[in-house]
Design a protein around this motif. Structure first.
Motif, PDB file in Angstrom:
ATOM      1  N   CYS A  53      -6.057  -0.659   5.493  1.00 39.69           N
ATOM      2  CA  CYS A  53      -6.430   0.712   5.662  1.00 39.69           C
ATOM      3  C   CYS A  53      -7.719   0.512   4.785  1.00 39.69           C
ATOM      4  O   CYS A  53      -8.663   1.670   4.742  1.00 39.69           O
ATOM      5  CB  CYS A  53      -5.748   1.808   5.505  1.00 39.69           C
ATOM      6  SG  CYS A  53      -4.859   1.888   3.886  1.00 39.69           S
ATOM      7  N   CYS A 106       0.906  -1.226  -0.006  1.00 40.47           N
ATOM      8  CA  CYS A 106      -0.129  -0.025  -0.025  1.00 40.47           C
ATOM      9  C   CYS A 106       0.830   1.180  -0.143  1.00 40.47           C
ATOM     10  O   CYS A 106       1.744   1.448   0.760  1.00 40.47           O
ATOM     11  CB  CYS A 106      -0.737  -0.053   1.211  1.00 40.47           C
ATOM     12  SG  CYS A 106      -1.826   1.362   1.426  1.00 40.47           S
ATOM     13  N   SER A 107       0.642   2.258  -0.563  1.00 43.63           N
ATOM     14  CA  SER A 107       1.363   3.601  -0.869  1.00 43.63           C
ATOM     15  C   SER A 107       1.003   4.351   0.495  1.00 43.63           C
ATOM     16  O   SER A 107       1.709   5.176   0.767  1.00 43.63           O
ATOM     17  CB  SER A 107       0.901   4.444  -2.109  1.00 43.63           C
ATOM     18  OG  SER A 107      -0.373   4.600  -2.122  1.00 43.63           O
ATOM     19  N   ARG A 108      -0.280   4.151   1.154  1.00 44.44           N
ATOM     20  CA  ARG A 108      -0.517   5.016   2.235  1.00 44.44           C
ATOM     21  C   ARG A 108       0.233   4.354   3.514  1.00 44.44           C
ATOM     22  O   ARG A 108       0.743   4.991   4.310  1.00 44.44           O
ATOM     23  CB  ARG A 108      -1.945   4.769   2.439  1.00 44.44           C
ATOM     24  CG  ARG A 108      -2.647   6.042   1.675  1.00 44.44           C
ATOM     25  CD  ARG A 108      -4.029   6.397   2.621  1.00 44.44           C
ATOM     26  NE  ARG A 108      -4.953   5.983   1.477  1.00 44.44           N
ATOM     27  CZ  ARG A 108      -6.488   6.049   2.226  1.00 44.44           C
ATOM     28  NH1 ARG A 108      -6.515   6.375   3.360  1.00 44.44           N
ATOM     29  NH2 ARG A 108      -7.365   5.784   1.226  1.00 44.44           N
ATOM     30  N   CYS A 109      -0.012   3.277   3.812  1.00 40.87           N
ATOM     31  CA  CYS A 109       0.437   2.573   5.145  1.00 40.87           C
ATOM     32  C   CYS A 109       1.551   1.609   4.781  1.00 40.87           C
ATOM     33  O   CYS A 109       1.991   0.984   5.889  1.00 40.87           O
ATOM     34  CB  CYS A 109      -0.701   1.969   5.899  1.00 40.87           C
ATOM     35  SG  CYS A 109      -1.326   0.576   5.119  1.00 40.87           S
ATOM     36  N   ALA A 137      -7.597   1.048   1.402  1.00 39.98           N
ATOM     37  CA  ALA A 137      -7.208   1.911   0.178  1.00 39.98           C
ATOM     38  C   ALA A 137      -7.663   1.093  -1.166  1.00 39.98           C
ATOM     39  O   ALA A 137      -6.923  -0.013  -1.024  1.00 39.98           O
ATOM     40  CB  ALA A 137      -6.209   2.690   0.474  1.00 39.98           C
ATOM     41  N   CYS A 176      -5.799  -2.572  -0.123  1.00 36.45           N
ATOM     42  CA  CYS A 176      -5.004  -2.488   1.065  1.00 36.45           C
ATOM     43  C   CYS A 176      -5.816  -3.379   1.982  1.00 36.45           C
ATOM     44  O   CYS A 176      -7.019  -3.100   2.409  1.00 36.45           O
ATOM     45  CB  CYS A 176      -4.697  -1.402   1.565  1.00 36.45           C
ATOM     46  SG  CYS A 176      -3.597  -1.424   3.147  1.00 36.45           S
TER      47      CYS A 176
END
Ligand SMILES: [Zn+2]
Length: 68
Positions: A60, A24-27, A62, A57
């Motif tokens: 999260c 995931c690019s966020r978490c 996403a 993801c």
């Protein structure tokens, strides 16, 4: 028209998710490829649905990529 907005809702269902080598690019958690289904409901009765694939993801939730 305002009432109409409250009566219509969308529900997203995830089916058959499989882990893939992608994060995931966020978490930075591991991502899964999943068969998704979007249900559009009117007064809780589904009247339209669409199946699609997405990379999501698992932590999260996403949506990293979607395929129609
Ligand atoms: Zn994430």
């Amino acid at each position: 028209m305002v009432c109409f907005c409250f009566l219509v809702d969308q529900k997203r269902i995830m089916k058959n998710s499989k882990p893939i080598a992608c994060s995931c690019s966020r978490c930075n958690c591991s991502a899964h490829v999943a068969d998704m289904c979007t249900l559009t409901r009117f007064c809780y009765i589904p009247f339209y649905w669409r199946s699609w694939k997405a990379i999501v993801c698992c932590f999260c939730g996403a949506i990293l990529k979607s395929y129609t």
